[in-house]
Design a protein around this motif. Structure first.
Motif, mmCIF file in Angstrom:
data_model
loop_
_atom_site.group_PDB
_atom_site.id
_atom_site.type_symbol
_atom_site.label_atom_id
_atom_site.label_comp_id
_atom_site.label_asym_id
_atom_site.label_seq_id
_atom_site.Cartn_x
_atom_site.Cartn_y
_atom_site.Cartn_z
ATOM 1 N N GLY A 167 45.391 -18.917 13.704
ATOM 2 C CA GLY A 167 44.871 -19.271 12.396
ATOM 3 C C GLY A 167 45.917 -20.060 11.637
ATOM 4 O O GLY A 167 47.110 -19.944 11.909
ATOM 5 N N ALA A 168 45.469 -20.871 10.681
ATOM 6 C CA ALA A 168 46.379 -21.744 9.952
ATOM 7 C C ALA A 168 46.005 -21.787 8.476
ATOM 8 O O ALA A 168 44.898 -21.406 8.088
ATOM 9 C CB ALA A 168 46.335 -23.150 10.548
ATOM 10 N N LEU A 169 46.946 -22.275 7.683
ATOM 11 C CA LEU A 169 46.718 -22.505 6.263
ATOM 12 C C LEU A 169 47.072 -23.944 5.926
ATOM 13 O O LEU A 169 48.139 -24.439 6.320
ATOM 14 C CB LEU A 169 47.591 -21.578 5.402
ATOM 15 N N ILE A 227 41.898 -21.817 4.904
ATOM 16 C CA ILE A 227 42.093 -21.253 6.240
ATOM 17 C C ILE A 227 41.484 -22.228 7.245
ATOM 18 O O ILE A 227 40.334 -22.639 7.106
ATOM 19 C CB ILE A 227 41.432 -19.871 6.360
ATOM 20 N N MET A 271 40.861 -20.634 12.556
ATOM 21 C CA MET A 271 40.843 -19.201 12.827
ATOM 22 C C MET A 271 40.028 -18.996 14.100
ATOM 23 O O MET A 271 38.861 -19.375 14.171
ATOM 24 C CB MET A 271 40.202 -18.487 11.639
ATOM 25 N N LEU A 284 47.632 -14.223 7.390
ATOM 26 C CA LEU A 284 47.448 -15.476 6.656
ATOM 27 C C LEU A 284 47.411 -15.217 5.149
ATOM 28 O O LEU A 284 48.014 -15.966 4.364
ATOM 29 C CB LEU A 284 46.162 -16.176 7.102
ATOM 30 N N GLU A 285 46.729 -14.162 4.740
ATOM 31 C CA GLU A 285 46.685 -13.819 3.314
ATOM 32 C C GLU A 285 48.085 -13.497 2.795
ATOM 33 O O GLU A 285 48.461 -13.915 1.691
ATOM 34 C CB GLU A 285 45.744 -12.641 3.092
#
Length: 150
Positions: free
Chosen positions: A61-63, A73, A76, A95-96
């Motif tokens: 997952g990425a931001l 996001i 994911m 991620l959060e």
């Protein structure tokens, strides 16, 4: 185990290719993502999850920062054999946490109309349906969600 890796990490790229192939099959085409795809130039965080032995990647997952207080996001994905095992929830929480560490208070995401499993997952995890945003406005294949971090 969840760890940060560079966007261009070969194992992470392989996971994203698996995700792309799955989505191409679900949608019956390869044109199912509005807007610019994420890249090393605009991804701030890229996380990968490994199995308990730490030998195989099972998710990512990425931001991508949207503005000074929010991020999106991206990518994911959990491999099919690891779904339902808590990997997705672990990645989402990581991620959060990464977003909160950067001072971002809002996370947004886009998923697709053919991804009912993803829709259920994000709703269960506290994400609320919002109007389409950014490059997703006008897309017939997109559904967007948002969560305010506390």
């Amino acid at each position: 185990m969840i760890e940060a890796r560079p966007w261009d990490d070969p194992a992470g790229a392989a996971l994203r290719a698996e995700q792309r192939a799955e989505l191409d099959t679900r949608y019956g085409c390869d044109d199912h993502e509005p807007g610019a795809p994420p890249s090393a130039a605009d991804i701030d965080v890229f996380l990968v999850a490994t199995d308990l032995g730490g030998t195989r990647l099972v998710g990512c997952g990425a931001l991508r920062r949207l503005d000074s207080t929010s991020a999106e996001i991206k990518r994911m994905y959990v491999v099919p054999h690891a779904r339902g095992s808590g990997v997705a929830t672990g990645l989402l929480r990581a991620l959060e946490s990464a977003a909160a560490d950067r001072g971002w208070t809002t996370l947004r995401l886009e998923t697709g109309t053919a991804q009912l499993d993803a829709q259920r997952f994000y709703q269960r995890e506290g994400y609320c349906h919002i109007p389409l945003f950014g490059s997703y406005v006008g897309s017939d294949l997109s559904i967007c969600y948002e969560r305010e971090l506390r």
